[in-house]
Enzyme design. Sequence first.
Site, PDB file in Angstrom:
ATOM      1  N   ARG A  16       6.152  -3.773   3.953  1.00 46.58           N
ATOM      2  CA  ARG A  16       7.220  -4.375   3.139  1.00 46.58           C
ATOM      3  C   ARG A  16       7.352  -3.631   1.805  1.00 46.58           C
ATOM      4  O   ARG A  16       8.391  -3.052   1.501  1.00 46.58           O
ATOM      5  CB  ARG A  16       6.908  -5.865   2.891  1.00 46.58           C
ATOM      6  CG  ARG A  16       8.034  -6.665   2.287  1.00 46.58           C
ATOM      7  CD  ARG A  16       8.085  -6.701   0.782  1.00 46.58           C
ATOM      8  NE  ARG A  16       6.877  -7.203   0.151  1.00 46.58           N
ATOM      9  CZ  ARG A  16       6.697  -7.233  -1.148  1.00 46.58           C
ATOM     10  NH1 ARG A  16       7.644  -6.788  -1.963  1.00 46.58           N
ATOM     11  NH2 ARG A  16       5.562  -7.667  -1.679  1.00 46.58           N
ATOM     12  N   HIS A 217      -3.059  -9.094  -6.622  1.00 53.50           N
ATOM     13  CA  HIS A 217      -2.082  -8.154  -6.064  1.00 53.50           C
ATOM     14  C   HIS A 217      -1.991  -7.046  -7.103  1.00 53.50           C
ATOM     15  O   HIS A 217      -1.392  -7.227  -8.162  1.00 53.50           O
ATOM     16  CB  HIS A 217      -0.735  -8.880  -5.867  1.00 53.50           C
ATOM     17  CG  HIS A 217       0.376  -7.988  -5.443  1.00 53.50           C
ATOM     18  ND1 HIS A 217       0.904  -8.006  -4.178  1.00 53.50           N
ATOM     19  CD2 HIS A 217       1.093  -7.053  -6.125  1.00 53.50           C
ATOM     20  CE1 HIS A 217       1.882  -7.122  -4.085  1.00 53.50           C
ATOM     21  NE2 HIS A 217       2.019  -6.531  -5.267  1.00 53.50           N
ATOM     22  N   HIS A 219      -1.552  -2.947  -8.516  1.00 52.08           N
ATOM     23  CA  HIS A 219      -0.888  -1.648  -8.345  1.00 52.08           C
ATOM     24  C   HIS A 219      -1.713  -0.573  -9.046  1.00 52.08           C
ATOM     25  O   HIS A 219      -2.372  -0.830 -10.049  1.00 52.08           O
ATOM     26  CB  HIS A 219       0.527  -1.694  -8.933  1.00 52.08           C
ATOM     27  CG  HIS A 219       1.494  -2.391  -8.041  1.00 52.08           C
ATOM     28  ND1 HIS A 219       2.571  -1.772  -7.476  1.00 52.08           N
ATOM     29  CD2 HIS A 219       1.516  -3.664  -7.576  1.00 52.08           C
ATOM     30  CE1 HIS A 219       3.238  -2.629  -6.715  1.00 52.08           C
ATOM     31  NE2 HIS A 219       2.619  -3.790  -6.759  1.00 52.08           N
ATOM     32  N   CYS A 250       8.032  -1.784  -6.798  1.00 53.79           N
ATOM     33  CA  CYS A 250       9.219  -2.645  -6.764  1.00 53.79           C
ATOM     34  C   CYS A 250      10.396  -1.870  -7.331  1.00 53.79           C
ATOM     35  O   CYS A 250      10.319  -1.358  -8.444  1.00 53.79           O
ATOM     36  CB  CYS A 250       8.960  -3.907  -7.578  1.00 53.79           C
ATOM     37  SG  CYS A 250      10.434  -4.926  -7.732  1.00 53.79           S
ATOM     38  N   ASN A 263       0.962   0.463  -4.671  1.00 54.03           N
ATOM     39  CA  ASN A 263      -0.070  -0.579  -4.663  1.00 54.03           C
ATOM     40  C   ASN A 263      -1.442   0.080  -4.532  1.00 54.03           C
ATOM     41  O   ASN A 263      -1.550   1.240  -4.148  1.00 54.03           O
ATOM     42  CB  ASN A 263       0.134  -1.511  -3.464  1.00 54.03           C
ATOM     43  CG  ASN A 263       1.434  -2.269  -3.545  1.00 54.03           C
ATOM     44  OD1 ASN A 263       2.483  -1.689  -3.744  1.00 54.03           O
ATOM     45  ND2 ASN A 263       1.371  -3.562  -3.383  1.00 54.03           N
TER      46      ASN A 263
HETATM   47  C1  LIG Z   1       7.904  -7.903  -6.990  1.00 55.78           C
HETATM   48  C2  LIG Z   1       8.545  -7.543  -5.682  1.00 55.78           C
HETATM   49  O1  LIG Z   1       8.268  -6.534  -5.132  1.00 55.78           O
HETATM   50  S1  LIG Z   1       9.630  -8.676  -5.021  1.00 55.78           S
HETATM   51  C3  LIG Z   1      10.557  -7.742  -3.833  1.00 55.78           C
HETATM   52  C4  LIG Z   1      11.605  -6.850  -4.447  1.00 55.78           C
HETATM   53  N1  LIG Z   1      12.759  -7.573  -4.917  1.00 55.78           N
HETATM   54  C5  LIG Z   1      13.744  -7.964  -4.072  1.00 55.78           C
HETATM   55  O2  LIG Z   1      13.659  -7.735  -2.876  1.00 55.78           O
HETATM   56  C6  LIG Z   1      14.911  -8.704  -4.665  1.00 55.78           C
HETATM   57  C7  LIG Z   1      16.176  -8.495  -3.838  1.00 55.78           C
HETATM   58  N2  LIG Z   1      17.249  -9.357  -4.291  1.00 55.78           N
HETATM   59  C8  LIG Z   1      17.737 -10.396  -3.558  1.00 55.78           C
HETATM   60  O3  LIG Z   1      17.364 -10.651  -2.432  1.00 55.78           O
HETATM   61  C9  LIG Z   1      18.804 -11.250  -4.174  1.00 55.78           C
HETATM   62  O4  LIG Z   1      19.603 -10.449  -4.986  1.00 55.78           O
HETATM   63  C10 LIG Z   1      18.205 -12.379  -5.016  1.00 55.78           C
HETATM   64  C11 LIG Z   1      17.300 -13.213  -4.160  1.00 55.78           C
HETATM   65  C12 LIG Z   1      17.415 -11.822  -6.161  1.00 55.78           C
HETATM   66  C13 LIG Z   1      19.310 -13.178  -5.664  1.00 55.78           C
HETATM   67  O5  LIG Z   1      19.791 -14.050  -4.791  1.00 55.78           O
HETATM   68  P1  LIG Z   1      20.889 -15.128  -5.224  1.00 55.78           P
HETATM   69  O6  LIG Z   1      20.880 -15.384  -6.672  1.00 55.78           O
HETATM   70  O7  LIG Z   1      20.697 -16.285  -4.351  1.00 55.78           O
HETATM   71  O8  LIG Z   1      22.110 -14.278  -4.865  1.00 55.78           O
HETATM   72  P2  LIG Z   1      23.593 -14.653  -4.867  1.00 55.78           P
HETATM   73  O9  LIG Z   1      23.779 -16.077  -4.471  1.00 55.78           O
HETATM   74  O10 LIG Z   1      24.210 -14.204  -6.162  1.00 55.78           O
HETATM   75  O11 LIG Z   1      24.042 -13.709  -3.692  1.00 55.78           O
HETATM   76  C14 LIG Z   1      24.248 -12.341  -3.881  1.00 55.78           C
HETATM   77  C15 LIG Z   1      24.419 -11.728  -2.518  1.00 55.78           C
HETATM   78  O12 LIG Z   1      23.145 -11.572  -1.918  1.00 55.78           O
HETATM   79  C16 LIG Z   1      23.091 -12.253  -0.683  1.00 55.78           C
HETATM   80  N3  LIG Z   1      21.763 -12.833  -0.560  1.00 55.78           N
HETATM   81  C17 LIG Z   1      21.061 -13.521  -1.489  1.00 55.78           C
HETATM   82  N4  LIG Z   1      19.862 -13.849  -0.996  1.00 55.78           N
HETATM   83  C18 LIG Z   1      19.797 -13.363   0.254  1.00 55.78           C
HETATM   84  C19 LIG Z   1      18.799 -13.375   1.252  1.00 55.78           C
HETATM   85  N5  LIG Z   1      17.615 -13.953   1.042  1.00 55.78           N
HETATM   86  N6  LIG Z   1      19.063 -12.783   2.433  1.00 55.78           N
HETATM   87  C20 LIG Z   1      20.263 -12.177   2.662  1.00 55.78           C
HETATM   88  N7  LIG Z   1      21.250 -12.118   1.733  1.00 55.78           N
HETATM   89  C21 LIG Z   1      21.013 -12.718   0.544  1.00 55.78           C
HETATM   90  C22 LIG Z   1      24.163 -13.310  -0.762  1.00 55.78           C
HETATM   91  O13 LIG Z   1      24.594 -13.684   0.513  1.00 55.78           O
HETATM   92  C23 LIG Z   1      25.225 -12.584  -1.544  1.00 55.78           C
HETATM   93  O14 LIG Z   1      25.899 -11.697  -0.687  1.00 55.78           O
HETATM   94  P3  LIG Z   1      27.464 -11.348  -0.907  1.00 55.78           P
HETATM   95  O15 LIG Z   1      27.577 -10.782  -2.269  1.00 55.78           O
HETATM   96  O16 LIG Z   1      27.779 -10.388   0.192  1.00 55.78           O
HETATM   97  O17 LIG Z   1      28.164 -12.663  -0.790  1.00 55.78           O
END
Ligand SMILES: CC(=O)SCCNC(=O)CCNC(=O)[C@H](O)C(C)(C)COP(=O)(O)OP(=O)(O)OC[C@H]1O[C@@H](n2cnc3c(N)ncnc32)[C@H](O)[C@@H]1OP(=O)(O)O
Length: 329
Positions: A16, A217, A219, A250, A263
């Site tokens: 992931r 966790h 890095h 990230c 990581n």
């Molecule tokens: C520390 C780490 O490593 S954590 C991992 C790395 N970070 C990530 O993966 C973050 C990725 N970002 C996201 O998944 C999203 O942007 C989030 C969760 C941050 C924000 O989600 P929300 O605030 O609910 O988003 P929002 O409602 O504004 O939707 C934005 C778009 O994303 C889509 N979306 C939001 N969450 C998801 C999800 N879990 N799965 C699929 N699509 C999603 C929505 O359908 C929307 O799509 P559209 O623009 O085509 O209509």
Amino acid sequence: MSNLPTSVEFHEEGPREGFQMEPKTYPRADRAALIDALSLSGLRQIQVASFVSARAVPQMADTSELFAAIIKRPGTRYTALWLNDNGFERARACEQVDLDGKLMFYTTEPFSQRNNNCSVAEMRERQLGWLDRYIALGIPVEKAYVITAFGCNLGGAVPLSVLTDQVRWLVDACADRRVPLPAVYLADTMGWANPEEIKRRVGAVRAIVPEAQIGLHLHDTRGVGGANVYAALQMGVRLFDSSVAGLGGCPFAGHTHGGAAGNICTEDMVFMCQELGIETGIDLEALIEASLLAERVIGRTLSGRVMHSGSLKGFRAGQRMQEICGAVR
Ligand SMILES: CC(=O)SCCNC(=O)CCNC(=O)[C@H](O)C(C)(C)COP(=O)(O)OP(=O)(O)OC[C@H]1O[C@@H](n2cnc3c(N)ncnc32)[C@H](O)[C@@H]1OP(=O)(O)O
């Protein structure tokens, strides 16, 4: 000898966290082969991918299909990451996912906004809904992550009190619902920790939750990962997230794609534990074979050290491993 634990558990996050950090998307069959190779090393938990927005992280667009493509090995749990309700519902709908009830807390506003599109306080309130949902669905609440628990590229230094406030809030939320405390994970998401700070923060959290397990966790962004693990071992920590070949990072954290170490590297840390006489339950030679496969899949030299040391030359991969690796050209 000091108080080192007799055994530790490494939870593999490379499939992931490694691939989310890469600028391109890799063939699903290659990612599935890597997960199958990792399974053969005896890892007890592998985080396969995340259910997040495909627009935000295109590399995670086919998570359900990836789960369907792997061969699940008894004794290994295949978990996923979600950051919002949408993601959790998608994980629940994917029958191959081994659901682990996870909670997430942030420590800085800019990273909470950038990574989760909400404030620190809002994310914390959302955790009440997740807790209630896990309880209603009979999913054990296993892990609570405090993200950027040591410092944040976007928000700067994180005072210890910000971490301990989140842990105290978790204690109250679990007590109100009469559920046991999950393992509390301190995530050094951006590689800010040092060995003394590991001891200070693990000690402070343990003082609040003496009955809970503490996980890390970590890095290796700035080369201090191994020293941090050793400090944690001296504090009796037994749970670590890590990534094969040192993949990871990230994309919203201000890291450099491809260059910086990610990581802490699973096989390097397993090697260190073995040298220290700490049981991991992992077949190091098989894991090195998986890390060499990771390097072939990604297509560049990765930051893991043991796999490049040549110290285990002469090892012949088992037939199943040869088949998996041979299928990746
Ligand atoms: C520390 C780490 O490593 S954590 C991992 C790395 N970070 C990530 O993966 C973050 C990725 N970002 C996201 O998944 C999203 O942007 C989030 C969760 C941050 C924000 O989600 P929300 O605030 O609910 O988003 P929002 O409602 O504004 O939707 C934005 C778009 O994303 C889509 N979306 C939001 N969450 C998801 C999800 N879990 N799965 C699929 N699509 C999603 C929505 O359908 C929307 O799509 P559209 O623009 O085509 O209509």
